[in-house]
Write a protein that holds these residues in place. Sequence first.
Motif, PDB file in Angstrom:
ATOM      1  N   ALA A 314       0.941  -1.319  -0.201  1.00 48.77           N
ATOM      2  CA  ALA A 314      -0.136   0.123  -0.124  1.00 48.77           C
ATOM      3  C   ALA A 314       0.728   1.418   0.026  1.00 48.77           C
ATOM      4  CB  ALA A 314      -0.824  -0.008   1.289  1.00 48.77           C
ATOM      5  N   ARG A 315       1.909   1.303   0.682  1.00 41.30           N
ATOM      6  CA  ARG A 315       2.937   2.534   0.691  1.00 41.30           C
ATOM      7  C   ARG A 315       3.449   2.615  -0.618  1.00 41.30           C
ATOM      8  NH1 ARG A 315       3.248   4.604   5.624  1.00 41.30           N
ATOM      9  NH2 ARG A 315       3.030   3.431   7.597  1.00 41.30           N
ATOM     10  N   ALA A 316       3.887   1.419  -1.229  1.00 36.53           N
ATOM     11  CA  ALA A 316       4.490   1.625  -2.551  1.00 36.53           C
ATOM     12  C   ALA A 316       3.652   2.062  -3.525  1.00 36.53           C
ATOM     13  CB  ALA A 316       4.940   0.210  -2.951  1.00 36.53           C
ATOM     14  N   LYS A 317       2.384   1.727  -3.459  1.00 37.89           N
ATOM     15  CA  LYS A 317       1.323   2.166  -4.385  1.00 37.89           C
ATOM     16  C   LYS A 317       0.666   3.376  -4.161  1.00 37.89           C
ATOM     17  CE  LYS A 317       2.054  -1.464  -7.448  1.00 37.89           C
ATOM     18  NZ  LYS A 317       2.227  -1.327  -8.766  1.00 37.89           N
ATOM     19  N   CYS A 318       0.493   4.054  -3.048  1.00 38.63           N
ATOM     20  CA  CYS A 318      -0.076   5.235  -2.544  1.00 38.63           C
ATOM     21  C   CYS A 318       0.129   6.054  -3.494  1.00 38.63           C
ATOM     22  CB  CYS A 318       0.120   5.512  -1.194  1.00 38.63           C
ATOM     23  SG  CYS A 318      -0.802   6.861  -0.713  1.00 38.63           S
ATOM     24  N   SER A 319      -0.625   6.915  -4.035  1.00 37.85           N
ATOM     25  CA  SER A 319      -0.458   7.962  -5.052  1.00 37.85           C
ATOM     26  C   SER A 319       0.361   9.141  -4.485  1.00 37.85           C
ATOM     27  CB  SER A 319      -1.686   8.585  -5.712  1.00 37.85           C
ATOM     28  OG  SER A 319      -2.844   8.667  -4.644  1.00 37.85           O
ATOM     29  N   ASP A 320      -0.009   9.332  -3.202  1.00 37.27           N
ATOM     30  CA  ASP A 320       0.481  10.532  -2.361  1.00 37.27           C
ATOM     31  C   ASP A 320       1.039   9.741  -0.892  1.00 37.27           C
ATOM     32  OD1 ASP A 320       1.491  12.621  -1.099  1.00 37.27           O
ATOM     33  OD2 ASP A 320      -0.531  13.710  -0.840  1.00 37.27           O
ATOM     34  N   PRO A 321       2.552   9.465  -1.231  1.00 37.71           N
ATOM     35  CA  PRO A 321       3.042   8.766   0.160  1.00 37.71           C
ATOM     36  C   PRO A 321       3.020   9.446   1.252  1.00 37.71           C
ATOM     37  CG  PRO A 321       4.500   8.559  -1.896  1.00 37.71           C
ATOM     38  CD  PRO A 321       3.320   9.364  -2.080  1.00 37.71           C
ATOM     39  N   SER A 322       2.951  10.789   1.091  1.00 39.45           N
ATOM     40  CA  SER A 322       2.923  11.577   2.282  1.00 39.45           C
ATOM     41  C   SER A 322       1.443  11.860   3.005  1.00 39.45           C
ATOM     42  CB  SER A 322       3.443  12.960   2.056  1.00 39.45           C
ATOM     43  OG  SER A 322       2.543  13.800   0.947  1.00 39.45           O
ATOM     44  N   SER A 323       0.555  11.474   2.390  1.00 35.25           N
ATOM     45  CA  SER A 323      -0.812  11.551   2.523  1.00 35.25           C
ATOM     46  C   SER A 323      -1.166  10.413   3.625  1.00 35.25           C
ATOM     47  CB  SER A 323      -1.732  11.827   1.422  1.00 35.25           C
ATOM     48  OG  SER A 323      -3.118  11.579   2.013  1.00 35.25           O
ATOM     49  N   THR A 324      -1.573  10.436   4.843  1.00 34.25           N
ATOM     50  CA  THR A 324      -1.875   9.337   5.582  1.00 34.25           C
ATOM     51  C   THR A 324      -3.272   9.033   5.338  1.00 34.25           C
ATOM     52  OG1 THR A 324      -0.843  10.377   7.629  1.00 34.25           O
ATOM     53  CG2 THR A 324      -2.328   8.705   8.032  1.00 34.25           C
ATOM     54  N   GLU A 325      -4.145  10.040   4.862  1.00 36.83           N
ATOM     55  CA  GLU A 325      -5.418   9.449   4.567  1.00 36.83           C
ATOM     56  C   GLU A 325      -5.601   8.734   3.276  1.00 36.83           C
ATOM     57  OE1 GLU A 325      -9.807  11.798   3.128  1.00 36.83           O
ATOM     58  OE2 GLU A 325      -7.977  12.709   3.708  1.00 36.83           O
ATOM     59  N   ALA A 326      -4.727   8.859   2.327  1.00 32.81           N
ATOM     60  CA  ALA A 326      -4.555   8.211   1.116  1.00 32.81           C
ATOM     61  C   ALA A 326      -4.063   6.722   1.258  1.00 32.81           C
ATOM     62  CB  ALA A 326      -3.782   8.998   0.019  1.00 32.81           C
ATOM     63  N   PHE A 327      -3.014   6.866   2.248  1.00 29.54           N
ATOM     64  CA  PHE A 327      -2.486   5.357   2.741  1.00 29.54           C
ATOM     65  C   PHE A 327      -3.577   4.489   3.307  1.00 29.54           C
ATOM     66  CE2 PHE A 327      -0.644   2.944   5.969  1.00 29.54           C
ATOM     67  CZ  PHE A 327      -0.076   1.949   5.338  1.00 29.54           C
ATOM     68  N   GLY A 328      -4.420   5.220   4.081  1.00 31.80           N
ATOM     69  CA  GLY A 328      -5.351   4.362   5.011  1.00 31.80           C
ATOM     70  C   GLY A 328      -6.366   4.080   4.353  1.00 31.80           C
ATOM     71  N   GLN A 329      -6.794   4.541   3.223  1.00 32.32           N
ATOM     72  CA  GLN A 329      -7.894   4.221   2.277  1.00 32.32           C
ATOM     73  C   GLN A 329      -7.386   3.038   1.484  1.00 32.32           C
ATOM     74  OE1 GLN A 329      -8.998   7.699   0.049  1.00 32.32           O
ATOM     75  NE2 GLN A 329     -10.172   8.528   1.698  1.00 32.32           N
ATOM     76  N   LEU A 330      -6.291   3.191   0.859  1.00 32.53           N
ATOM     77  CA  LEU A 330      -5.649   1.874   0.127  1.00 32.53           C
ATOM     78  C   LEU A 330      -5.419   0.841   0.889  1.00 32.53           C
ATOM     79  CD1 LEU A 330      -4.774   0.812  -2.674  1.00 32.53           C
ATOM     80  CD2 LEU A 330      -2.689   1.722  -2.100  1.00 32.53           C
ATOM     81  N   PHE A 331      -5.035   1.123   2.331  1.00 27.32           N
ATOM     82  CA  PHE A 331      -4.420  -0.223   3.098  1.00 27.32           C
ATOM     83  C   PHE A 331      -5.776  -1.008   3.479  1.00 27.32           C
ATOM     84  CE2 PHE A 331      -3.707  -1.870   7.513  1.00 27.32           C
ATOM     85  CZ  PHE A 331      -2.824  -2.706   7.127  1.00 27.32           C
ATOM     86  N   THR A 332      -6.980   0.010   3.872  1.00 28.80           N
ATOM     87  CA  THR A 332      -8.084  -0.601   4.262  1.00 28.80           C
ATOM     88  C   THR A 332      -9.031  -1.379   3.283  1.00 28.80           C
ATOM     89  OG1 THR A 332      -8.392   1.244   6.004  1.00 28.80           O
ATOM     90  CG2 THR A 332     -10.443   0.122   5.390  1.00 28.80           C
ATOM     91  N   SER A 333      -8.614  -0.995   2.095  1.00 27.78           N
ATOM     92  CA  SER A 333      -9.254  -1.887   0.797  1.00 27.78           C
ATOM     93  C   SER A 333      -8.859  -2.954   0.640  1.00 27.78           C
ATOM     94  CB  SER A 333      -9.366  -0.777  -0.347  1.00 27.78           C
ATOM     95  OG  SER A 333      -8.136  -0.780  -1.033  1.00 27.78           O
ATOM     96  N   LEU A 334      -7.505  -3.512   1.302  1.00 27.34           N
ATOM     97  CA  LEU A 334      -6.845  -4.531   0.939  1.00 27.34           C
ATOM     98  C   LEU A 334      -6.811  -5.523   2.433  1.00 27.34           C
ATOM     99  CD1 LEU A 334      -3.755  -3.141  -0.879  1.00 27.34           C
ATOM    100  CD2 LEU A 334      -5.729  -4.183  -1.887  1.00 27.34           C
ATOM    101  N   MET A 335      -7.443  -5.057   3.332  1.00 30.16           N
ATOM    102  CA  MET A 335      -7.531  -5.708   4.437  1.00 30.16           C
ATOM    103  C   MET A 335      -9.088  -6.174   4.731  1.00 30.16           C
ATOM    104  SD  MET A 335      -4.847  -5.845   5.983  1.00 30.16           S
ATOM    105  CE  MET A 335      -4.993  -6.096   7.756  1.00 30.16           C
ATOM    106  N   PRO A 336      -9.202  -7.296   5.569  1.00 30.79           N
ATOM    107  CA  PRO A 336     -10.700  -7.827   5.952  1.00 30.79           C
ATOM    108  C   PRO A 336     -11.239  -6.680   6.623  1.00 30.79           C
ATOM    109  CG  PRO A 336      -8.843  -9.399   6.431  1.00 30.79           C
ATOM    110  CD  PRO A 336      -8.194  -8.058   6.214  1.00 30.79           C
ATOM    111  N   PRO A 337     -12.518  -6.254   6.339  1.00 34.54           N
ATOM    112  CA  PRO A 337     -13.520  -7.476   5.696  1.00 34.54           C
ATOM    113  C   PRO A 337     -13.494  -7.133   4.365  1.00 34.54           C
ATOM    114  CG  PRO A 337     -14.785  -5.574   6.921  1.00 34.54           C
ATOM    115  CD  PRO A 337     -13.494  -5.265   7.121  1.00 34.54           C
TER     116      PRO A 337
END
Length: 364
Positions: A314-337
């Motif tokens: 998720a960190r590698a693919k995040c469009s804005d590595p400095s954005s905690t919100e962008a990382f969080g959204q991508l990370f959440t989409s790849l986690m259960p549920p």
Amino acid sequence: MTLASALAVMCPTGPTPDLGDETVPLITSDGHTLRCHGAVLRARCPKLEAAEVGEELQVVLPLLQWVYAARVQDRLMARRSKGARGSTLAEDFARAYGDQTLQGRFRFRCPAFDKSGDEEEPELLEGGLTALLQLRSEYFNAMFSGPWAESRHAGSTAVTVYWPREQMARLLEFLHGGSFVAKVEDLRVAMDCASFFGVPSLLHHVREWVAANLKVATAPALWKFVESEPHLKDTEYCEDAEDVEAACFEFHLEHFAELAGVKAWESFGDETNDAAEEEPPLHNLSVDLFHRLLMSGLVRLPTRQLICVVERFARAKCSDPSSTEAFGQLFTSLMPPAVIFNRDCRTALLQSNENVEVRSLIAV
């Protein structure tokens, strides 16, 4: 159309008129004359010289079926065993084309341009068997059988095709039994040629090459390439389209730990480890394909380790590595549920149901 299928169409099934390419008559012992493509006979039976074959028609016709298409009585002959003498149908034709003994009515000119914009006169390319080109390529079929000027020339002539000469040479060799793709960089060229010249068998060749050359270092890029090419996934366009997708999917499941670089980590989750900072091959995969793997629930990796893999991805693919919100959204989409995640979670969710087919999860 495959080489064998095209040649089977060209094979004489009885006494025939003269052919467009060089004709060689074979006279059977019961008085029938079979007119064959001389280049085909030379490629497959270089020692055949006599016009009279000394056998009856019912014996010669099945033999010609083998000469043209490696079939006897419409049954495909088994491939030669390793170490056996002789060569395959494709090898015979590729060799004959390379030796320029498969000569037809046409040769091809692929003009190049110098820096001033003027055409440079290129060396002509041998066209080979016109009938074979027509059967294997929609482009050449239109050229030699329709209202195009080339179809009205009876004698040998040069045909101009505005296409890179090197690519044209490889395509002609492929249509006569040779290979096309030798390395990853050839895939794009093969797809361009298959699309422009209408060669479905070249698409099949690409799929076979991808499935046979999946390696940890290159598999993610190859899977992305397959996903980016609609014709490679179109089951209506080609029956084996599912096979290459399934091969890519299964390879990533089987080698997931290696693709994620897990084996390089001395202690999982140690962010100071140099090995953990290396970019693993899995990061070359698109987010959609990575999501598909996690959604299948077939990843064989402990939950704690997989969470670390997903975080790094998720960190590698995040469009804005400095954005905690962008990382969080991508990370959440790849986690259960949002996804089933791995086999441990899948077992809990599906109550230990192991009857899941890989193919049924590809389109998830």
